[in-house]
Design a protein around this motif. Structure first.
Motif, short mmCIF file in Angstrom:
data_model
loop_
_atom_site.label_atom_id
_atom_site.label_comp_id
_atom_site.label_asym_id
_atom_site.label_seq_id
_atom_site.Cartn_x
_atom_site.Cartn_y
_atom_site.Cartn_z
N ILE A 141 -10.70 -6.93 -32.99
CA ILE A 141 -11.06 -6.73 -31.58
C ILE A 141 -12.51 -6.27 -31.50
N ASP A 142 -13.33 -7.01 -30.76
CA ASP A 142 -14.73 -6.64 -30.56
C ASP A 142 -14.76 -5.40 -29.68
N THR A 143 -15.19 -4.28 -30.24
CA THR A 143 -15.07 -2.98 -29.59
C THR A 143 -16.38 -2.22 -29.66
N LYS A 144 -16.68 -1.51 -28.59
CA LYS A 144 -17.84 -0.62 -28.57
C LYS A 144 -17.35 0.75 -28.09
N TYR A 145 -17.99 1.80 -28.59
CA TYR A 145 -17.60 3.16 -28.24
C TYR A 145 -18.73 3.85 -27.51
N ALA B 152 -19.97 -6.73 -20.24
CA ALA B 152 -18.86 -7.39 -19.55
C ALA B 152 -17.61 -7.48 -20.42
N PRO B 153 -17.01 -6.35 -20.74
CA PRO B 153 -15.79 -6.35 -21.55
C PRO B 153 -14.59 -6.88 -20.77
N HIS B 154 -13.56 -7.29 -21.49
CA HIS B 154 -12.31 -7.70 -20.86
C HIS B 154 -11.46 -6.49 -20.51
N MET B 155 -11.62 -5.42 -21.30
CA MET B 155 -10.83 -4.21 -21.10
C MET B 155 -11.69 -2.99 -21.39
N VAL B 156 -11.42 -1.92 -20.64
CA VAL B 156 -12.07 -0.63 -20.87
C VAL B 156 -10.97 0.41 -21.08
N ILE B 157 -11.10 1.17 -22.15
CA ILE B 157 -10.15 2.24 -22.45
C ILE B 157 -10.84 3.56 -22.15
N LEU B 158 -10.28 4.31 -21.20
CA LEU B 158 -10.92 5.55 -20.75
C LEU B 158 -10.04 6.77 -21.00
N ASP B 159 -10.67 7.79 -21.56
CA ASP B 159 -10.06 9.12 -21.55
C ASP B 159 -10.27 9.63 -20.13
N ILE B 160 -9.43 10.49 -19.66
CA ILE B 160 -9.58 11.00 -18.29
C ILE B 160 -10.28 12.35 -18.26
N THR B 161 -9.89 13.25 -19.14
CA THR B 161 -10.45 14.59 -19.13
C THR B 161 -11.78 14.58 -19.87
N MET B 162 -12.84 14.41 -19.10
CA MET B 162 -14.19 14.29 -19.65
C MET B 162 -15.13 15.20 -18.88
N PRO B 163 -16.17 15.70 -19.53
CA PRO B 163 -17.17 16.49 -18.80
C PRO B 163 -18.05 15.58 -17.94
N ILE B 164 -18.63 16.10 -16.92
CA ILE B 164 -19.57 15.47 -16.00
C ILE B 164 -18.91 14.36 -15.17
N GLY C 37 -17.30 -4.95 -13.19
CA GLY C 37 -16.13 -4.17 -13.52
C GLY C 37 -14.95 -4.34 -12.58
N SER C 38 -15.14 -5.08 -11.50
CA SER C 38 -14.08 -5.18 -10.51
C SER C 38 -12.82 -5.86 -11.03
N ASP C 39 -12.97 -6.76 -11.99
CA ASP C 39 -11.79 -7.46 -12.51
C ASP C 39 -11.47 -7.10 -13.96
N VAL C 40 -12.12 -6.09 -14.50
CA VAL C 40 -11.85 -5.66 -15.87
C VAL C 40 -10.51 -4.90 -15.91
N ILE C 41 -9.81 -5.03 -17.00
CA ILE C 41 -8.57 -4.28 -17.20
C ILE C 41 -8.97 -2.86 -17.63
N ILE D 275 -20.07 2.98 -17.84
CA ILE D 275 -20.46 2.13 -16.72
C ILE D 275 -21.65 1.26 -17.10
N ALA D 276 -22.65 1.85 -17.73
CA ALA D 276 -23.82 1.09 -18.15
C ALA D 276 -23.45 0.02 -19.17
N LEU D 277 -22.59 0.35 -20.11
CA LEU D 277 -22.18 -0.61 -21.12
C LEU D 277 -21.42 -1.77 -20.48
N ALA D 278 -20.52 -1.47 -19.55
CA ALA D 278 -19.74 -2.52 -18.89
C ALA D 278 -20.64 -3.46 -18.09
N GLU D 279 -21.70 -2.95 -17.52
CA GLU D 279 -22.63 -3.79 -16.77
C GLU D 279 -23.38 -4.76 -17.68
#
Length: 116
Positions: free
Chosen positions: A20-24, A39-51, A67-71, A32-36
């Protein structure tokens, strides 16, 4: 996206070993900047983050052109009911600590099967 660098980098490494082609990234703004630009197919997000937490990151991604149609998958220590009550527009939820093969199965469920 995960502010716990070791966890984020470990998951990235594991997903890459699975082809899987993945970036961290370690922040919501970086996600947000990376997705712009990527253009990934999916974004995996932690929720409890600073800022910028995962909720506001998901909302910003949903408003963005690319990002409007990204999973968007919430990978978090929070319980699923709490995440769903917030209504951030996640397509899927996975509890941190889930065995990696189960996470892979979840990710694969979003990949369209090629037409036969």
């Amino acid at each position: 996206m995960d502010d716990h660098v070791e966890s984020g980098e470990s998951l990235t490494f594991y997903l890459r070993t699975q082809g899987i082609d993945t970036k961290y990234v370690d922040s919501g703004d970086a996600a947000i900047a990376l997705a712009e630009g990527w253009a990934p197919h999916m974004v995996i997000l932690d929720i409890t983050m600073p800022i910028r937490d995962g909720y506001s990151t998901a909302a910003a991604l949903r408003r963005s052109k690319r990002g409007s149609d990204v999973i968007i998958l919430a990978l978090t220590a929070l319980d699923e009911a709490q995440v769903r009550r917030h209504g951030a527009g996640f397509d899927a939820y996975c509890q941190k600590g889930t065995k990696l093969p189960l996470l892979l199965t979840l990710l694969a469920s979003f990949v369209a099967s090629p037409a036969v």
